[in-house]
Write an enzyme that holds these catalytic residues in place. Structure first.
Site, PDB file in Angstrom:
ATOM      1  N   MET A  78       0.845  -1.188   0.000  1.00 32.39           N
ATOM      2  CA  MET A  78       0.000   0.000   0.000  1.00 32.39           C
ATOM      3  C   MET A  78       0.882   1.239   0.000  1.00 32.39           C
ATOM      4  SD  MET A  78      -3.068   1.099   2.605  1.00 32.39           S
ATOM      5  CE  MET A  78      -2.034   1.416   4.013  1.00 32.39           C
ATOM      6  N   CYS A  79       0.721   2.079  -1.012  1.00 28.14           N
ATOM      7  CA  CYS A  79       1.449   3.342  -1.121  1.00 28.14           C
ATOM      8  C   CYS A  79       0.459   4.459  -1.382  1.00 28.14           C
ATOM      9  CB  CYS A  79       2.476   3.283  -2.252  1.00 28.14           C
ATOM     10  SG  CYS A  79       3.767   2.048  -2.029  1.00 28.14           S
ATOM     11  N   GLY A  80       0.908   5.681  -1.258  1.00 28.09           N
ATOM     12  CA  GLY A  80       0.043   6.818  -1.492  1.00 28.09           C
ATOM     13  C   GLY A  80       0.568   7.707  -2.592  1.00 28.09           C
TER      14      GLY A  80
END
Length: 302
Positions: A1-3
């Protein structure tokens, strides 16, 4: 999960506020990637100079003082060409009035082992390990001018937590890519690109995507076509944002497994992994807001 948080400012009056607007967006995606962060800002006159190439080197301490690097480069660049070296946070910027490739060759001789994180005439790439807001503060993001910018907060899955593994990946002049997700067949695509003469700096799967796009652009694709071709070659679950000197594009995988939201007004276009990153943008109440369709390429130009 990255933003991911990206912003293109169409209204010139908003461009002095680029840094503060992007900082607000970045703050809302920190929990998606606390390991490290990266920023790419275009057309900031404090960081790039018209008519010059600028290299963004990882690290604020390369073992040489900026004046020493300048002195080494003086003997490597063409007669009469002067370089400028300055440190911004964890990034060393080297500029000169020569093509980026020529400047990169000179820097490689002057600073063996230096890693080029960004290159071109209009973009500055800054990335580091640590809390994303601390990375942004060290680089002075809040006060920056810009025409467009992209930021990324990383939760490492495919490679180690390093500044080099952070996004954006900038592997050609003024080209940047950020990525939420993973490419499952990156190893085989990397081998094929190497067979074609493409060189790599890391084992990161995102670099494979960036190198593939750069290769397709060299072969004559426009950005949209390059991203369509990427979807036919690289497998996995992903949302990508790609920027060039004057454009920004967004694409999700055909299943649209990774989140993305786009907002657009006459003054700006923005993309983020979550709506809360868009909520404080000026005029958001009147924006066209939508979730990008699976597999479809969206692009905008300055």
């Amino acid at each position: 999960m990255c933003g991911i948080a990206a912003l293109q400012l169409r209204n010139p009056e908003l461009r002095p506020k680029m840094g503060s607007l992007l900082s607000t967006m970045l703050c809302e995606i920190v929990d998606r990637g606390p390991d490290s962060a990266g920023l790419a800002v275009y057309d900031n006159p404090a960081l790039v100079t018209e008519g010059q190439s600028t290299l963004s080197l990882l690290g604020g301490d390369l073992g040489l003082r900026p004046a020493d690097i300048d002195a080494f480069l003086a003997g490597l660049l063409p007669e009469g060409v002067e370089s400028q070296v300055k440190v911004v946070g964890d990034t060393t910027l080297v500029s000169a009035e020569v093509p980026a490739g020529e400047l990169a060759g000179a820097v490689a001789r002057a600073c063996p082992g230096a890693v080029i994180a960004g290159r071109g005439g209009r973009v500055t790439v800054m990335k580091s390990v640590g809390h994303p807001m601390e990375v942004a503060e060290r680089h002075g993001l809040g006060g920056m001018y810009g025409t467009q910018a992209v930021s990324h907060t990383r939760m490492a899955t495919e490679s180690a937590v390093t500044a080099g593994g952070s996004h954006p990946f900038s592997v050609a002049d003024d080209l940047c890519l950020v990525h939420n997700g993973s490419f499952s067949n990156h190893a085989s695509v990397r081998r094929e690109l190497k067979r074609l003469g493409v060189e790599f700096d890391s084992e990161n799967d995102t670099e494979v995507g960036a190198r593939y796009i750069a290769h397709r652009l060299e072969q004559g694709d426009d950005l949209e076509t390059a991203l369509v071709n990427l979807g036919q070659v690289l497998d996995g679950f992903y949302t990508l944002v790609v920027t060039t000197a004057d454009s920004m594009a967004v694409v999700r995988d055909p299943i649209a497994c990774k989140p993305a939201i786009i907002a657009e007004t006459e003054d700006w276009v923005a993309m983020a992994s979550e709506f809360r990153a868009l909520a404080e943008l000026p005029g958001i109440g009147n924006a066209r807001i939508f979730e990008p369709e699976p597999g479809r390429v969206y692009s905008w130009s300055l």
